[in-house]
Design a protein around this motif. Structure first.
Motif, PDB file in Angstrom:
ATOM      1  N   MET A   1      30.754  25.237  51.143  1.00  0.00           N
ATOM      2  CA  MET A   1      31.259  24.374  50.078  1.00  0.00           C
ATOM      3  C   MET A   1      30.196  24.215  49.006  1.00  0.00           C
ATOM      4  N   ASN A   2      30.586  24.417  47.789  1.00  0.00           N
ATOM      5  CA  ASN A   2      29.666  24.293  46.672  1.00  0.00           C
ATOM      6  C   ASN A   2      29.801  22.894  46.071  1.00  0.00           C
ATOM      7  N   ASP A   3      28.728  22.133  46.092  1.00  0.00           N
ATOM      8  CA  ASP A   3      28.746  20.752  45.603  1.00  0.00           C
ATOM      9  C   ASP A   3      28.285  20.699  44.150  1.00  0.00           C
ATOM     10  N   LYS A   4      28.851  21.554  43.310  1.00  0.00           N
ATOM     11  CA  LYS A   4      28.374  21.636  41.934  1.00  0.00           C
ATOM     12  C   LYS A   4      28.716  20.412  41.100  1.00  0.00           C
ATOM     13  N   HIS A   5      29.624  19.608  41.592  1.00  0.00           N
ATOM     14  CA  HIS A   5      30.005  18.429  40.819  1.00  0.00           C
ATOM     15  C   HIS A   5      29.321  17.150  41.292  1.00  0.00           C
ATOM     16  N   GLY A   6      28.565  17.216  42.345  1.00  0.00           N
ATOM     17  CA  GLY A   6      27.803  16.065  42.800  1.00  0.00           C
ATOM     18  C   GLY A   6      28.627  15.015  43.533  1.00  0.00           C
ATOM     19  N   LEU A   7      29.849  15.334  43.909  1.00  0.00           N
ATOM     20  CA  LEU A   7      30.708  14.356  44.574  1.00  0.00           C
ATOM     21  C   LEU A   7      30.095  13.881  45.890  1.00  0.00           C
ATOM     22  N   LYS A   8      29.534  14.811  46.648  1.00  0.00           N
ATOM     23  CA  LYS A   8      28.933  14.460  47.938  1.00  0.00           C
ATOM     24  C   LYS A   8      27.803  13.442  47.739  1.00  0.00           C
ATOM     25  N   ASP A   9      26.964  13.662  46.741  1.00  0.00           N
ATOM     26  CA  ASP A   9      25.858  12.738  46.482  1.00  0.00           C
ATOM     27  C   ASP A   9      26.362  11.369  46.032  1.00  0.00           C
ATOM     28  N   LYS A  10      27.402  11.358  45.209  1.00  0.00           N
ATOM     29  CA  LYS A  10      27.927  10.077  44.739  1.00  0.00           C
ATOM     30  C   LYS A  10      28.531   9.270  45.882  1.00  0.00           C
ATOM     31  N   VAL A  11      29.289   9.921  46.763  1.00  0.00           N
ATOM     32  CA  VAL A  11      29.912   9.217  47.883  1.00  0.00           C
ATOM     33  C   VAL A  11      28.858   8.739  48.877  1.00  0.00           C
ATOM     34  N   ALA A  12      27.947   9.628  49.255  1.00  0.00           N
ATOM     35  CA  ALA A  12      26.897   9.249  50.203  1.00  0.00           C
ATOM     36  C   ALA A  12      26.021   8.142  49.626  1.00  0.00           C
ATOM     37  N   GLY A  13      25.739   8.227  48.347  1.00  0.00           N
ATOM     38  CA  GLY A  13      24.930   7.202  47.696  1.00  0.00           C
ATOM     39  C   GLY A  13      25.609   5.854  47.699  1.00  0.00           C
ATOM     40  N   LYS A  14      26.914   5.841  47.450  1.00  0.00           N
ATOM     41  CA  LYS A  14      27.659   4.579  47.458  1.00  0.00           C
ATOM     42  C   LYS A  14      27.639   3.967  48.856  1.00  0.00           C
ATOM     43  N   LEU A  15      27.799   4.818  49.881  1.00  0.00           N
ATOM     44  CA  LEU A  15      27.752   4.306  51.257  1.00  0.00           C
ATOM     45  C   LEU A  15      26.387   3.690  51.567  1.00  0.00           C
ATOM     46  N   LYS A  16      25.325   4.360  51.141  1.00  0.00           N
ATOM     47  CA  LYS A  16      23.977   3.828  51.377  1.00  0.00           C
ATOM     48  C   LYS A  16      23.773   2.521  50.625  1.00  0.00           C
TER      49      LYS A  16
END
Length: 54
Positions: A1-16
């Motif tokens: 999976m290519n995370d070129k849009h940063g969605l994974k970082d935004k979701v994980a960051g919100k959880l943290k």
């Protein structure tokens, strides 16, 4: 999976961030906010790249 849009970082960051607020851990909250910002930067970089390709 290519995370070129940063969605994974935004979701994980919100959880943290939420975890840090719940546990009153300012370091964890700030870590989450920083990770969300990283995701937003990835989004903007991708937008610029797409604009240049057009």
């Amino acid at each position: 999976m290519n995370d070129k849009h940063g969605l994974k970082d935004k979701v994980a960051g919100k959880l943290k961030e939420v975890e840090g607020k719940v546990t009153r851990d300012k370091a964890r909250e700030l870590e989450g906010k920083a990770q969300q910002a990283k995701g937003k930067v990835k989004d903007k970089a991708n937008d610029v790249k797409e604009d240049l390709e057009d």
